[in-house]
Design a protein around this motif. Structure first.
Motif, short mmCIF file in Angstrom:
data_model
loop_
_atom_site.label_atom_id
_atom_site.label_comp_id
_atom_site.label_asym_id
_atom_site.label_seq_id
_atom_site.Cartn_x
_atom_site.Cartn_y
_atom_site.Cartn_z
N PHE A 188 0.83 -1.21 0.00
CA PHE A 188 0.00 0.00 0.00
C PHE A 188 0.86 1.26 0.00
O PHE A 188 0.33 2.36 -0.03
CB PHE A 188 -0.95 0.00 1.21
N GLY A 189 2.16 1.10 0.06
CA GLY A 189 3.07 2.24 0.12
C GLY A 189 3.33 2.84 -1.24
O GLY A 189 2.66 2.52 -2.23
N PRO A 190 4.32 3.70 -1.30
CA PRO A 190 4.64 4.36 -2.57
C PRO A 190 5.17 3.37 -3.61
O PRO A 190 5.76 2.35 -3.25
CB PRO A 190 5.69 5.40 -2.19
N PRO A 191 4.95 3.67 -4.88
CA PRO A 191 5.46 2.80 -5.94
C PRO A 191 6.99 2.77 -5.95
O PRO A 191 7.64 3.70 -5.47
CB PRO A 191 4.90 3.43 -7.21
N GLY A 192 7.52 1.70 -6.51
CA GLY A 192 8.97 1.59 -6.63
C GLY A 192 9.64 1.06 -5.38
O GLY A 192 10.82 1.29 -5.16
N HIS A 193 8.90 0.32 -4.57
CA HIS A 193 9.46 -0.33 -3.39
C HIS A 193 9.25 -1.85 -3.52
O HIS A 193 8.42 -2.30 -4.29
CB HIS A 193 8.81 0.19 -2.10
N ALA A 194 10.01 -2.61 -2.74
CA ALA A 194 9.91 -4.07 -2.77
C ALA A 194 8.95 -4.56 -1.70
O ALA A 194 8.98 -4.10 -0.56
CB ALA A 194 11.29 -4.69 -2.55
#
Length: 189
Positions: A72-78
Motif C-alpha cells: 500500500f506504500g509508494p510505488p517503486g518499493h519491494a
C-alpha cells in the motif's frame, strides 16, 4: 548476455502507473543486487500482476495488514514475503500510493554468474540474495534496483493466467502472467 557497463535504477515514475503496463514493461529489464562485494544481475523474463484489494489472488485482498503494508506504500518499493516457511518472493509495488498493487518477479535469465537457478519466485530471490531484510526496500536506491535495458517487443510477450492461485476463483483465470516467448528460463510453460 552481458550486463551493461553502467547500471542505474529506473525512475520512480516507471512504477507509478497501471500495474499491467508495468508488468509488461518489466520484461527484459535488469534486476540488480549489489552487496558483500558482489553484483548479481538477472534479466527479468517472467512476471505476474496483482491488481489490489479487489483481486482475490492479491495479498491485499484481505485489506491493509502489517504483512501487506509495503504493497500500500509508494510505488517503486519491494514487497518481500516468505511462503511455505522457507521461500522468499519479491514483488515490485506499482500504481498510486494506497492502491495495494504490485508485480511478482517470477523468473530471471542469468546475466554473468548467479549462484543458483533463478526460474521461479523462490529461486529468483535465493539466486539474487533477496530476503525479508529487503521488505519495503526503495528500488530507486543503489544496492537493490531494476535497471533499464532494451524493451521486449509486444509480439514477444506471452500472456497466460497466473500460477498457483486456484483459491482465487475467477481471478485465477485472469491473463495476468507475462513472459518472454521462447525463454528457457521461465518457471513453467
Amino acid at each position: 548476455m552481458p550486463a551493461p557497463a553502467r547500471l542505474t535504477p529506473l525512475p520512480r515514475a516507471f512504477y507509478d502507473r497501471d500495474t499491467v503496463a508495468v508488468a509488461r514493461a518489466l520484461l527484459g529489464q535488469w534486476l540488480v543486487h549489489r552487496g558483500d562485494g558482489t553484483t548479481r544481475v538477472g534479466r527479468i523474463v517472467e512476471v505476474e500482476a496483482y491488481l489490489g484489494p479487489t483481486d482475490l489472488a492479491a495479498h491485499t485482498s484481505k485489506g491493509r495488514t502489517a504483512r501487506t503494508e509495503a504493497m500500500f506504500g509508494p510505488p517503486g518499493h519491494a514487497y518481500v514475503y516468505l511462503i511455505y516457511g522457507m521461500h522468499h518472493c519479491m514483488n515490485v509495488v506499482t500504481g498510486a500510493e494506497g492502491s495495494g498493487t504490485a508485480v511478482l518477479l517470477r523468473a530471471l535469465e542469468p546475466v554473468g554468474e548467479l549462484p543458483f537457478a533463478s526460474n521461479g519466485p523462490g529461486r529468483l530471490c535465493k539466486a539474487m540474495g533477496i530476503d525479508r531484510r529487503h521488505y519495503g526496500h526503495d528500488l530507486c536506491s543503489a544496492d537493490l534496483f531494476i535497471a533499464a535495458a532494451p524493451a521486449v517487443d509486444a509480439a514477444d510477450i506471452v500472456v497466460r493466467p497466473r500460477i498457483g492461485v486456484d483459491y482465487a476463483g475467477e481471478w485465477a483465470l485472469k491473463p495476468l502472467r507475462f513472459y518472454v516467448a521462447g525463454s528457457p528460463f521461465i518457471s513453467r510453460r
